[in-house]
Design an enzyme around this catalytic site. Structure first.
Site, PDB file in Angstrom:
ATOM      1  N   THR A 198       0.688  -1.218  -0.002  1.00 36.59           N
ATOM      2  CA  THR A 198      -0.046  -0.095  -0.133  1.00 36.59           C
ATOM      3  C   THR A 198       0.976   1.159  -0.218  1.00 36.59           C
ATOM      4  O   THR A 198       1.785   1.251   0.642  1.00 36.59           O
ATOM      5  CB  THR A 198      -0.921   0.244   1.406  1.00 36.59           C
ATOM      6  OG1 THR A 198      -1.617  -1.288   1.081  1.00 36.59           O
ATOM      7  CG2 THR A 198      -1.639   1.211   1.475  1.00 36.59           C
ATOM      8  N   ARG A 226     -13.970  -8.172  -0.023  1.00 34.70           N
ATOM      9  CA  ARG A 226     -13.414  -7.818   1.092  1.00 34.70           C
ATOM     10  C   ARG A 226     -12.707  -6.429   1.036  1.00 34.70           C
ATOM     11  O   ARG A 226     -12.090  -5.965   0.073  1.00 34.70           O
ATOM     12  CB  ARG A 226     -12.145  -8.801   1.541  1.00 34.70           C
ATOM     13  CG  ARG A 226     -11.223  -8.238   2.740  1.00 34.70           C
ATOM     14  CD  ARG A 226     -10.140  -7.695   2.305  1.00 34.70           C
ATOM     15  NE  ARG A 226      -9.239  -7.484   3.313  1.00 34.70           N
ATOM     16  CZ  ARG A 226      -8.145  -6.707   3.358  1.00 34.70           C
ATOM     17  NH1 ARG A 226      -7.840  -5.796   2.313  1.00 34.70           N
ATOM     18  NH2 ARG A 226      -7.596  -6.472   4.505  1.00 34.70           N
ATOM     19  N   ASP A 229      -8.282  -1.914   5.575  1.00 31.49           N
ATOM     20  CA  ASP A 229      -8.469  -0.502   6.485  1.00 31.49           C
ATOM     21  C   ASP A 229      -8.258   0.818   5.547  1.00 31.49           C
ATOM     22  O   ASP A 229      -8.589   1.796   5.762  1.00 31.49           O
ATOM     23  CB  ASP A 229      -7.179  -0.327   7.457  1.00 31.49           C
ATOM     24  CG  ASP A 229      -5.768  -0.638   6.769  1.00 31.49           C
ATOM     25  OD1 ASP A 229      -5.790  -1.487   5.837  1.00 31.49           O
ATOM     26  OD2 ASP A 229      -4.948  -0.093   7.303  1.00 31.49           O
ATOM     27  N   THR A 249      -0.370   1.068   6.544  1.00 31.40           N
ATOM     28  CA  THR A 249      -0.118  -0.046   6.012  1.00 31.40           C
ATOM     29  C   THR A 249       0.057  -1.425   6.458  1.00 31.40           C
ATOM     30  O   THR A 249       0.667  -1.167   7.768  1.00 31.40           O
ATOM     31  CB  THR A 249       1.021   0.148   4.955  1.00 31.40           C
ATOM     32  OG1 THR A 249       1.225  -1.044   4.018  1.00 31.40           O
ATOM     33  CG2 THR A 249       2.214   0.405   5.333  1.00 31.40           C
ATOM     34  N   GLY A 252      -5.159  -5.194   7.074  1.00 28.23           N
ATOM     35  CA  GLY A 252      -6.095  -4.210   7.453  1.00 28.23           C
ATOM     36  C   GLY A 252      -7.168  -4.506   8.460  1.00 28.23           C
ATOM     37  O   GLY A 252      -7.752  -3.544   9.032  1.00 28.23           O
TER      38      GLY A 252
HETATM   39  N1  ASP Z   1      -3.804  -2.353   4.659  1.00 30.09           N
HETATM   40  C1  ASP Z   1      -3.989  -3.048   3.174  1.00 30.09           C
HETATM   41  C2  ASP Z   1      -5.426  -3.575   3.395  1.00 30.09           C
HETATM   42  O1  ASP Z   1      -5.531  -4.440   4.369  1.00 30.09           O
HETATM   43  C3  ASP Z   1      -2.786  -3.744   2.499  1.00 30.09           C
HETATM   44  C4  ASP Z   1      -1.566  -3.271   2.659  1.00 30.09           C
HETATM   45  O2  ASP Z   1      -1.374  -2.118   3.480  1.00 30.09           O
HETATM   46  O3  ASP Z   1      -0.809  -3.275   1.656  1.00 30.09           O
HETATM   47  O4  ASP Z   1      -6.029  -3.818   2.451  1.00 30.09           O
END
Ligand code: ASP
Length: 364
Positions: A198, A226, A229, A249, A252
């Site tokens: 992310t 799904r 966060d 990141t 989530g």
């Molecule tokens: N936080 C992101 C999610 O859960 C994933 C990520 O941080 O890469 O969708």
């Protein structure tokens, strides 16, 4: 800084922003921090070429945001400029280069927040907007809503005239291999994608306004619609001139349960109102009954260590539930702080004090 103080006073009902003046403060203070994901990012996993490529991409995004802030531009413009570049770079799990869903599609989530008025916009499960962060901004500015999802969000994007792409635009062979490996159960999610890729940015501009934004493809193999966060205001993104700006990141689900981004800002904010209110009571009032000047909040500022501790505590709470990841934080005092419980985090920060660096591994 001035805006921060006025926001505090407005909150306490002590002064109108039209009449209050500050003792001191304001000036050219600005800061920005960016991330491109956290995870088991170790030197052994990256070739020197990849390492250099990632650093260059982070530096480019950081420079784009820094220039805007240095030139007196807004924190919103700065974070958008940085995030758009990261979304366009296939090295990161956002925009082009997003991970695949179970159905082998790319489904993008993003959010943005303006700390000066707490306005926010977000999208989840979109697949046709080249830069989802710009769509999140359009939701904030051009719709009465905060969060749009799926087909409706795609339609809104088109109606707003944002750049549209065929869903194939987001596809990359590397990510396709990851989902194939994941589904074949030859490897776990952590092995196919050793990091959360992310992207996000937080900033404070010279007026003291804070902004935060986050953009992601989510988690490899996500299904049943799904949503993580990243598009959830308060979990993956939060900005409030009275306290901080955060972009997260990580896993989530755990960030949502703790409300990580807002929790960090709230813990910072609650350190102040009582002390400032008390000091303000000793300030003389003008003929209209407004305080002649506002108490300068820097007298109450938290130092780097205290901000770091607050962030580390919230990350620890999230970790205690079983999650992992990290955050970047900008504060009203011009600090740019990281906190993560993973081996590494793609990150960068720059401030008016001369800080300008990017990093990947935990120990640098
Ligand atoms: N936080 C992101 C999610 O859960 C994933 C990520 O941080 O890469 O969708």
């Amino acid at each position: 800084m001035l805006r921060f103080i006025l926001a505090l006073l407005a909150l306490a009902g002590l002064a109108s922003s039209a009449s209050a003046e500050t003792h001191s403060g304001g000036g050219e203070t600005w800061s920005i921090a960016i991330h491109g994901g956290a995870g088991t990012i170790e030197r052994s996993r990256l070739t020197p070429e990849k390492d250099a490529e990632i650093r260059a991409a982070l530096q480019k995004a950081l420079d784009a945001g820094s220039k805007i802030l240095r030139d007196g531009g807004s924190s919103m413009e700065a974070i958008k400029a940085a995030i758009v570049l990261l979304e366009n770079d296939p090295n990161f799990n956002a925009g082009k280069g997003a991970v695949y869903t179970w159905e082998e599609t790319n489904s993008l989530d993003s959010s943005i927040m303006d700390g000066s008025d707490l306005s926010a916009g977000a999208v989840a499960g979109v697949s046709r907007t080249k830069n989802p962060i710009l769509l999140a901004e359009a939701v904030k500015d051009k719709s009465p809503h905060v969060l749009l999802s799926g087909k409706g969000a795609d339609q809104f994007s088109k109606e707003q005239g944002l750049e549209q792409v065929d869903p194939e635009y987001f596809a990359t062979p590397r990510r396709l291999k990851q989902i194939k490996d994941f589904k074949a159960k030859r490897v776990s999610r952590a092995d196919v994608d050793y990091k959360f890729g992310t992207v996000g940015a937080v900033a404070m501009d010279q007026k003291g306004n804070m902004a935060a934004g986050t953009s992601t493809g989510g988690m490899t193999g996500k299904r049943w619609g799904r949503i993580g966060d990243s598009p959830i205001i308060g979990a993956g993104t939060y900005a409030d001139d009275r306290s901080c700006a955060v972009s997260a990141t990580g896993s989530g689900e755990y960030f949502i349960r703790i409300g990580v981004a807002q929790e960090i800002c709230t813990r910072i904010r609650l350190r102040f109102p009582a002390a400032i209110k008390e000091a303000q009571l000793s300030v003389p009032k003008d003929a209209d009954g407004h305080y002649k000047y506002a108490i300068h909040a820097s007298e109450f500022m938290l130092d780097d260590k205290e901000i770091q501790q607050i962030a580390d505590d919230v990350i620890a709470d999230m970790g205690a539930l079983g999650g992992s990841g990290g955050v970047i934080i900008a504060t009203p005092w011009g600090q740019a702080i990281y906190s993560f419980d993973t081996k590494g985090m793609y990150r960068g920060r720059a401030t008016s004090e001369g800080e300008n660096s990017v990093a990947i591994y935990g120990n640098e």
